[in-house]
Design a protein around this motif. Structure first.
Motif, PDB file in Angstrom:
ATOM      1  N   LYS A 218     -67.828  48.857  15.361  1.00 20.91           N
ATOM      2  CA  LYS A 218     -67.464  47.675  14.577  1.00 20.91           C
ATOM      3  C   LYS A 218     -67.733  47.863  13.087  1.00 20.91           C
ATOM      4  CE  LYS A 218     -68.571  43.596  16.226  1.00 20.91           C
ATOM      5  NZ  LYS A 218     -69.352  42.510  16.864  1.00 20.91           N
ATOM      6  N   GLN A 219     -68.515  48.891  12.750  1.00 28.48           N
ATOM      7  CA  GLN A 219     -68.848  49.124  11.344  1.00 28.48           C
ATOM      8  C   GLN A 219     -67.730  49.830  10.583  1.00 28.48           C
ATOM      9  OE1 GLN A 219     -71.639  47.474  10.713  1.00 28.48           O
ATOM     10  NE2 GLN A 219     -71.692  47.185  12.946  1.00 28.48           N
ATOM     11  N   GLY A 220     -66.731  50.299  11.292  1.00 32.61           N
ATOM     12  CA  GLY A 220     -65.623  50.962  10.610  1.00 32.61           C
ATOM     13  C   GLY A 220     -65.470  52.411  11.044  1.00 32.61           C
ATOM     14  N   SER A 221     -64.748  53.170  10.234  1.00 36.83           N
ATOM     15  CA  SER A 221     -64.435  54.560  10.576  1.00 36.83           C
ATOM     16  C   SER A 221     -65.681  55.412  10.719  1.00 36.83           C
ATOM     17  CB  SER A 221     -63.510  55.164   9.512  1.00 36.83           C
ATOM     18  OG  SER A 221     -62.289  54.451   9.444  1.00 36.83           O
ATOM     19  N   TRP A 222     -66.671  55.181   9.847  1.00 40.19           N
ATOM     20  CA  TRP A 222     -67.889  55.996   9.952  1.00 40.19           C
ATOM     21  C   TRP A 222     -68.636  55.715  11.251  1.00 40.19           C
ATOM     22  CZ3 TRP A 222     -72.786  54.176  10.646  1.00 40.19           C
ATOM     23  CH2 TRP A 222     -73.024  52.832  10.389  1.00 40.19           C
ATOM     24  N   GLY A 223     -68.559  54.475  11.730  1.00 38.10           N
ATOM     25  CA  GLY A 223     -69.205  54.136  12.992  1.00 38.10           C
ATOM     26  C   GLY A 223     -68.534  54.815  14.170  1.00 38.10           C
ATOM     27  N   ILE A 224     -67.201  54.866  14.157  1.00 33.64           N
ATOM     28  CA  ILE A 224     -66.473  55.565  15.219  1.00 33.64           C
ATOM     29  C   ILE A 224     -66.826  57.044  15.215  1.00 33.64           C
ATOM     30  CG2 ILE A 224     -64.175  56.194  16.060  1.00 33.64           C
ATOM     31  CD1 ILE A 224     -63.155  53.557  14.865  1.00 33.64           C
ATOM     32  N   ALA A 225     -66.890  57.623  13.998  1.00 33.80           N
ATOM     33  CA  ALA A 225     -67.262  59.041  13.894  1.00 33.80           C
ATOM     34  C   ALA A 225     -68.687  59.269  14.392  1.00 33.80           C
ATOM     35  CB  ALA A 225     -67.119  59.504  12.450  1.00 33.80           C
ATOM     36  N   ALA A 226     -69.596  58.341  14.089  1.00 26.53           N
ATOM     37  CA  ALA A 226     -70.988  58.480  14.529  1.00 26.53           C
ATOM     38  C   ALA A 226     -71.082  58.437  16.058  1.00 26.53           C
ATOM     39  CB  ALA A 226     -71.835  57.370  13.912  1.00 26.53           C
ATOM     40  N   VAL A 227     -70.302  57.552  16.678  1.00 23.23           N
ATOM     41  CA  VAL A 227     -70.310  57.470  18.143  1.00 23.23           C
ATOM     42  C   VAL A 227     -69.793  58.765  18.744  1.00 23.23           C
ATOM     43  CG1 VAL A 227     -69.274  56.304  20.123  1.00 23.23           C
ATOM     44  CG2 VAL A 227     -70.123  54.961  18.209  1.00 23.23           C
ATOM     45  N   ALA A 228     -68.736  59.325  18.152  1.00 22.65           N
ATOM     46  CA  ALA A 228     -68.192  60.591  18.649  1.00 22.65           C
ATOM     47  C   ALA A 228     -69.227  61.709  18.532  1.00 22.65           C
ATOM     48  CB  ALA A 228     -66.930  60.956  17.881  1.00 22.65           C
ATOM     49  N   VAL A 229     -69.937  61.740  17.420  1.00 23.39           N
ATOM     50  CA  VAL A 229     -70.976  62.772  17.226  1.00 23.39           C
ATOM     51  C   VAL A 229     -72.103  62.585  18.232  1.00 23.39           C
ATOM     52  CG1 VAL A 229     -72.760  63.598  15.636  1.00 23.39           C
ATOM     53  CG2 VAL A 229     -70.438  63.164  14.801  1.00 23.39           C
ATOM     54  N   LEU A 230     -72.518  61.339  18.457  1.00 22.24           N
ATOM     55  CA  LEU A 230     -73.581  61.075  19.423  1.00 22.24           C
ATOM     56  C   LEU A 230     -73.159  61.477  20.827  1.00 22.24           C
ATOM     57  CD1 LEU A 230     -74.871  57.604  18.163  1.00 22.24           C
ATOM     58  CD2 LEU A 230     -76.078  59.795  18.044  1.00 22.24           C
ATOM     59  N   LEU A 231     -71.905  61.240  21.173  1.00 25.20           N
ATOM     60  CA  LEU A 231     -71.415  61.629  22.493  1.00 25.20           C
ATOM     61  C   LEU A 231     -71.458  63.146  22.660  1.00 25.20           C
ATOM     62  CD1 LEU A 231     -70.008  61.120  25.208  1.00 25.20           C
ATOM     63  CD2 LEU A 231     -67.825  61.094  23.971  1.00 25.20           C
ATOM     64  N   ILE A 232     -70.979  63.862  21.660  1.00 24.47           N
ATOM     65  CA  ILE A 232     -70.965  65.324  21.741  1.00 24.47           C
ATOM     66  C   ILE A 232     -72.387  65.875  21.762  1.00 24.47           C
ATOM     67  CG2 ILE A 232     -70.276  67.430  20.533  1.00 24.47           C
ATOM     68  CD1 ILE A 232     -67.858  65.834  19.453  1.00 24.47           C
ATOM     69  N   ALA A 233     -73.259  65.325  20.908  1.00 22.01           N
ATOM     70  CA  ALA A 233     -74.642  65.805  20.850  1.00 22.01           C
ATOM     71  C   ALA A 233     -75.385  65.514  22.148  1.00 22.01           C
ATOM     72  CB  ALA A 233     -75.361  65.154  19.670  1.00 22.01           C
ATOM     73  N   GLY A 234     -75.229  64.299  22.667  1.00 22.49           N
ATOM     74  CA  GLY A 234     -75.896  63.957  23.922  1.00 22.49           C
ATOM     75  C   GLY A 234     -75.422  64.815  25.074  1.00 22.49           C
ATOM     76  N   SER A 235     -74.122  65.064  25.137  1.00 18.58           N
ATOM     77  CA  SER A 235     -73.583  65.922  26.196  1.00 18.58           C
ATOM     78  C   SER A 235     -74.117  67.340  26.067  1.00 18.58           C
ATOM     79  CB  SER A 235     -72.051  65.931  26.123  1.00 18.58           C
ATOM     80  OG  SER A 235     -71.527  64.625  26.247  1.00 18.58           O
ATOM     81  N   GLY A 236     -74.222  67.827  24.835  1.00 12.05           N
ATOM     82  CA  GLY A 236     -74.748  69.176  24.621  1.00 12.05           C
ATOM     83  C   GLY A 236     -76.199  69.309  25.041  1.00 12.05           C
ATOM     84  N   VAL A 237     -77.009  68.303  24.719  1.00 15.61           N
ATOM     85  CA  VAL A 237     -78.430  68.342  25.099  1.00 15.61           C
ATOM     86  C   VAL A 237     -78.566  68.353  26.626  1.00 15.61           C
ATOM     87  CG1 VAL A 237     -80.570  67.002  25.095  1.00 15.61           C
ATOM     88  CG2 VAL A 237     -79.270  67.284  22.979  1.00 15.61           C
ATOM     89  N   ILE A 238     -77.824  67.496  27.312  1.00 16.00           N
ATOM     90  CA  ILE A 238     -77.902  67.444  28.772  1.00 16.00           C
ATOM     91  C   ILE A 238     -77.457  68.770  29.382  1.00 16.00           C
ATOM     92  CG2 ILE A 238     -76.936  66.333  30.829  1.00 16.00           C
ATOM     93  CD1 ILE A 238     -76.821  63.732  29.193  1.00 16.00           C
ATOM     94  N   TRP A 239     -76.403  69.360  28.841  1.00 13.40           N
ATOM     95  CA  TRP A 239     -75.923  70.643  29.352  1.00 13.40           C
ATOM     96  C   TRP A 239     -76.975  71.740  29.166  1.00 13.40           C
ATOM     97  CZ3 TRP A 239     -72.555  72.874  32.396  1.00 13.40           C
ATOM     98  CH2 TRP A 239     -72.335  74.241  32.275  1.00 13.40           C
ATOM     99  N   SER A 240     -77.603  71.776  27.982  1.00 13.12           N
ATOM    100  CA  SER A 240     -78.620  72.807  27.737  1.00 13.12           C
ATOM    101  C   SER A 240     -79.822  72.622  28.659  1.00 13.12           C
ATOM    102  CB  SER A 240     -79.073  72.773  26.270  1.00 13.12           C
ATOM    103  OG  SER A 240     -79.671  71.522  25.954  1.00 13.12           O
ATOM    104  N   LEU A 241     -80.202  71.381  28.946  1.00 12.78           N
ATOM    105  CA  LEU A 241     -81.297  71.136  29.881  1.00 12.78           C
ATOM    106  C   LEU A 241     -80.938  71.602  31.292  1.00 12.78           C
ATOM    107  CD1 LEU A 241     -82.474  67.574  28.746  1.00 12.78           C
ATOM    108  CD2 LEU A 241     -83.682  69.748  28.406  1.00 12.78           C
TER     109      LEU A 241
END
Length: 420
Positions: free
Chosen positions: A329-352
């Motif tokens: 809801k914060q705009g384009s930067w918020g959408i980008a932040a969610v995408a980064v969090l999704l990729i980062a979270g998925s990467g951490v789980i995969w490495s574990l």
């Protein structure tokens, strides 16, 4: 297709990623018992399941229509809401896969969708009656119904074959398991692939590409079917280990009964548009089959962890979806932040997950999965009134006699003559 914007394309791609995780998260539903009893080799089992998941995606669109137009109000919902909902569902799927818990991908999706919709437009955007009648009530009833059906089917199976040795019927039941596993895979494609079809269709409606109430286009059906099939072929080996060996020990007759009961419940629900959790249905069937054989032990500590995961799925995915929607809801930067969090979270789980990898080479002989657990009160009570399966009673009697009989004493060696 010419009306699809960049944001909508990202949402569609994210939905297909969820469909992929749904595939490997739920492979155990169809193939865990088949693999654990040796009816099929692991890689052959997941390949067969993948093909039938793809076929099942083309059989019906009733569940897709429930999701695209039944759970939330399409009016006033932005495309970003769908993106936030998928983020919550994907992260929950990956986390429970890491823990080897067969939680519900369906409820993860519903939770993320409800949480994101509430954050975006308030509680009025959620159709509460539809959630109760087509999500919550089936979620509570499905594992119980499937478990009772599998328990009764197991008892009947052993009763019909009480005069035949289990070894003599094992080959036939393994063949039956393969057929019933194929039916579960077909049912899974019919039910679960449609959930992603519904989400993509909902995104197309919110973007103005489709009219409200539209059926999924053919390209949506094909892409959703392919995504879940590819995920299935990857094989969620951690969850297969839990379902096949960690929950109970199954023999071929039990595996056949469990899978047949599960397939019947799933196909019936798909026909009437109930978007139930195939994970909960199959887990309930496995537990019912475990209780149906006298001497069978359900590992209640594992079952308890599964039930806790089931109860947490909707609210946990909902919270993540709501948080993701707050950012979008914060705009384009918020959408980008969610995408980064999704990729980062998925990467951490995969490495574990790489610290203790599980694959098809040792999914059925892992020591942690084979640890015995004492029979609980429920198992003991049911076993006390269950007729013993063929060959078990005799074997148990022989074993008891062997334990109680005094060990034979070996004759003493004759004295060695003295050497003069």
């Amino acid at each position: 297709m010419e009306h699809i914007t960049l944001l909508l394309a990202i949402v569609i791609a994210t939905a297909l990623v969820f469909d992929f995780t749904n595939g490997f998260h739920d492979t155990a539903n169809a193939m865990a018992t088949t693999i654990s009893t040796g009816a099929l080799k692991p890689k052959m089992a997941v390949a067969m399941s993948a093909v039938l998941n793809l076929v099942g995606a083309f059989l019906s669109v009733e569940v897709a229509k429930t999701i695209s137009g039944g759970i939330i109000d399409e009016k006033g919902i932005r495309t970003e809401v769908i993106f936030a909902a998928l983020v919550g569902a994907i992260l929950w799927n990956l986390l429970t896969w890491l823990l080897g818990l067969p939680s519900s991908s369906s409820h993860a999706l519903f939770g993320g969708l409800i949480g994101a919709a509430v954050m975006s437009a308030g509680w009025s955007s959620v159709h509460g009656s539809t959630v109760v009648t087509k999500v919550l009530l089936p979620a509570a009833a499905a594992p119980i119904v499937a478990g009772i059906a599998a328990l009764l089917a197991t008892k009947l199976t052993y009763r019909f074959n009480r005069n035949t040795s289990e070894k003599a019927t094992a080959k036939g039941y393994r063949a039956g398991q393969i057929a019933s596993a194929g039916l579960v895979s077909l049912a899974h494609g019919t039910n679960d692939a449609q959930k992603t079809m519904g989400i993509i269709t909902l995104a197309l409606v919110t973007s103005g590409v489709l009219h409200p109430g539209s059926n999924p286009p053919l390209w949506v059906i094909v892409s959703a079917g392919l995504a879940i099939a590819m995920g299935t072929y990857i094989g969620g080996w951690r969850i297969i280990r839990t379902m096949g060996k960690g929950l109970t020990e199954l023999r071929p007759p039990q595996g056949f009964a469990a899978q047949t009961g599960a397939a019947t419940v799933i196909l019936a629900s798909s026909h009437i548009g109930f978007s139930l959790s195939t994970t909960q249905v199959c887990s309930g069937s496995v537990m019912g089959a475990g209780l149906g054989r006298k001497g069978g032990v359900v590992r209640w500590s594992t079952a308890t962890r599964m039930v806790v995961a089931w109860c947490l799925t909707l609210p946990a995915a909902g919270l993540v979806g709501a948080g993701a929607e707050f950012l979008t809801k914060q705009g384009s930067w918020g959408i980008a932040a969610v995408a980064v969090l999704l990729i980062a979270g998925s990467g951490v789980i995969w490495s574990l997950s790489r610290r203790q990898p599980v694959d098809h080479t040792h999914v059925t002989n892992d020591k942690a999965a084979d640890e015995a657990e004492p029979a609980g009160v429920i198992t003991t009570a049911i076993a006390a009134v269950s007729p013993p399966p063929t060959g078990v009673a005799v074997a148990a009697t022989d074993l008891k006699a062997t334990i109680q009989a005094p060990a034979p004493v070996a004759p003493a060696d004759p004295p060695t003559p003295a050497t003069v």
